[in-house]
Design an enzyme around this catalytic site. Structure first.
Site, short mmCIF file in Angstrom:
data_model
loop_
_atom_site.label_atom_id
_atom_site.label_comp_id
_atom_site.label_asym_id
_atom_site.label_seq_id
_atom_site.Cartn_x
_atom_site.Cartn_y
_atom_site.Cartn_z
N ASN A 117 0.83 -1.21 0.00
CA ASN A 117 0.00 0.00 0.00
C ASN A 117 0.86 1.26 0.00
O ASN A 117 1.89 1.31 0.68
CB ASN A 117 -0.93 0.00 1.21
CG ASN A 117 -1.87 -1.19 1.20
OD1 ASN A 117 -2.13 -1.78 0.15
ND2 ASN A 117 -2.40 -1.56 2.35
N ASP A 119 -0.51 4.24 0.83
CA ASP A 119 -1.30 5.23 1.58
C ASP A 119 -0.61 5.74 2.84
O ASP A 119 -1.10 6.67 3.49
CB ASP A 119 -2.68 4.66 1.95
CG ASP A 119 -2.61 3.31 2.65
OD1 ASP A 119 -1.69 3.11 3.48
OD2 ASP A 119 -3.47 2.45 2.39
N HIS A 136 6.09 -0.73 -2.58
CA HIS A 136 5.63 0.08 -3.72
C HIS A 136 5.74 1.57 -3.44
O HIS A 136 5.37 2.38 -4.28
CB HIS A 136 4.19 -0.28 -4.07
CG HIS A 136 4.05 -1.66 -4.62
ND1 HIS A 136 2.84 -2.33 -4.67
CD2 HIS A 136 4.97 -2.53 -5.14
CE1 HIS A 136 3.02 -3.54 -5.18
NE2 HIS A 136 4.30 -3.68 -5.47
N CYS A 144 15.97 11.86 -0.20
CA CYS A 144 17.12 12.54 -0.79
C CYS A 144 17.92 11.55 -1.64
O CYS A 144 18.24 10.45 -1.19
CB CYS A 144 18.02 13.11 0.30
SG CYS A 144 19.52 13.90 -0.34
N CYS A 147 21.86 11.59 0.29
CA CYS A 147 22.10 11.02 1.63
C CYS A 147 20.98 10.08 2.08
O CYS A 147 21.07 9.48 3.14
CB CYS A 147 22.30 12.13 2.65
SG CYS A 147 20.79 13.05 3.07
N CYS A 169 17.28 18.61 -0.11
CA CYS A 169 17.47 18.05 1.23
C CYS A 169 17.90 19.15 2.20
O CYS A 169 18.67 20.05 1.86
CB CYS A 169 18.52 16.96 1.16
SG CYS A 169 18.82 16.11 2.72
N THR A 217 -4.68 -9.23 0.06
CA THR A 217 -4.05 -9.11 -1.25
C THR A 217 -4.45 -10.29 -2.13
O THR A 217 -4.54 -11.42 -1.65
CB THR A 217 -2.51 -9.04 -1.14
OG1 THR A 217 -1.94 -9.10 -2.46
CG2 THR A 217 -1.94 -10.18 -0.31
N VAL A 260 -10.91 -9.13 6.92
CA VAL A 260 -9.55 -9.05 7.43
C VAL A 260 -9.52 -8.61 8.90
O VAL A 260 -8.84 -9.22 9.73
CB VAL A 260 -8.71 -8.07 6.57
CG1 VAL A 260 -7.42 -7.69 7.27
CG2 VAL A 260 -8.42 -8.67 5.21
#
EC number: 2.3.1.286
Length: 292
Positions: A117, A119, A136, A144, A147, A169, A217, A260
């Site tokens: 996810n 989100d 993902h 950055c 670094c 950064c 999933t 779930v």
């Protein structure tokens, strides 16, 4: 809402199998399967080899975010020329499922958690970043390129594909050195390669686990969708929790077709794990099933 994420992604024709019919296990079937999963959790604690967890969009439906391949999923409805309904990502809050997963992690039953996810709710609920693999990406994260410092934003970072965002950064917090490197988004597009660091962390996690648990999933998109195959090759059994049949239904030990949050909250209850639900839940707390 999710349409923002849709709009950021490039066109991609192969989104896996969508709109499969939902399967609803009977309460008797659920309790029997829950007992099997409970035994794996007990064994994990006894052996010091915690459960390895893969999270999908079904975990965030309790937060009023649609999944992707369910009956009212983003890709399912997109194929019909419609848009899925849900709250804006920026106001979505962790639900019972997220908080149950956090509780199981705090209690030592699970350690490495891969989330598919974007989100940001798994990070927001408090899962430690050292044990969380946002495979993902995260729509609220900038990284950055020099670094690798991370910046969690209040607003969605409006690009995907690990592209420069135009910001710089502010310095490496760990070393205290100035940096000014270019920041990029942290969310994959369809054709973006998964981070080698993520893949290395997944390889290491296999050496420390006793069981694979795939939550919410359909396992349609590789490489994460092939984790049950990887588990089988290593002699590790898999449990799935998903209303729809997953891509690897026939090879997993237990396929639970139920809500779930009901399964996770019931599992916590059976293990004697307290779930800190707080007072700002987006979904209702289920009545836990008794398995003894």
């Amino acid at each position: 809402m999710t349409s923002v994420y849709e709009s950021l992604l490039s066109d991609y024709p192969d989104k896996g199998v969508i709109g499969k019919p939902e399967i609803r296990d009977t309460e008797t079937e659920i309790i029997e399967k829950l007992r099997t999963l409970y035994n794996h959790f007990v064994q994990a604690k006894q052996t010091g080899k915690p459960i390895f967890v893969l999270i999908g969009a079904g975990v965030s439906t309790g937060s009023k975010l649609p999944d992707f391949r369910g009956k009212q999923g983003v890709w399912t409805l997109q194929a019909e020329g419609k848009h899925a309904e849900g709250v804006d990502f920026q106001v979505a809050r962790p639900g019972v499922s997220h908080k149950s997963i956090l509780a199981l992690h705090k209690a030592g039953y699970i350690k490495t958690i891969i989330t598919q996810n974007v989100d940001g709710l798994d990070r927001k609920v408090g899962i430690p970043v050292e044990d969380l693999i946002e495979v993902h990406g995260n729509l609220f994260l900038e990284v950055c390129q020099s670094c690798f410092s991370e910046y969690v934003r209040e607003e969605i970072v409006m690009s995907v594909g690990l592209c420069p965002t135009g910001r710089n950064c502010e310095g490496n917090k760990r070393t205290g050195r100035s940096c000014r490197g270019k920041l990029r988004d942290a969310t994959l597009d369809w054709d973006t390669e998964i981070s080698l660091n993520h893949l290395d962390r997944i390889r290491k996690a296999w050496k420390q686990t006793s069981h694979l648990l795939c939550i919410g999933t359909s396992l349609e998109i590789i490489p994460m969708g092939s984790l049950p195959l990887d588990a089988k090759s290593k002699g590790i059994k898999t449990t799935t929790i998903n209303y729809q049949e997953t891509a690897h239904e026939k090879i997993v030990e237990t396929a639970i077709h139920a809500d779930v949050k009901l399964i996770l909250y019931s599992l916590c209850n059976a293990l004697g794990v307290n779930v800190d639900l707080g007072d700002d839940l987006p979904d209702e707390v289920p009545i836990p099933l008794k398995i003894s």
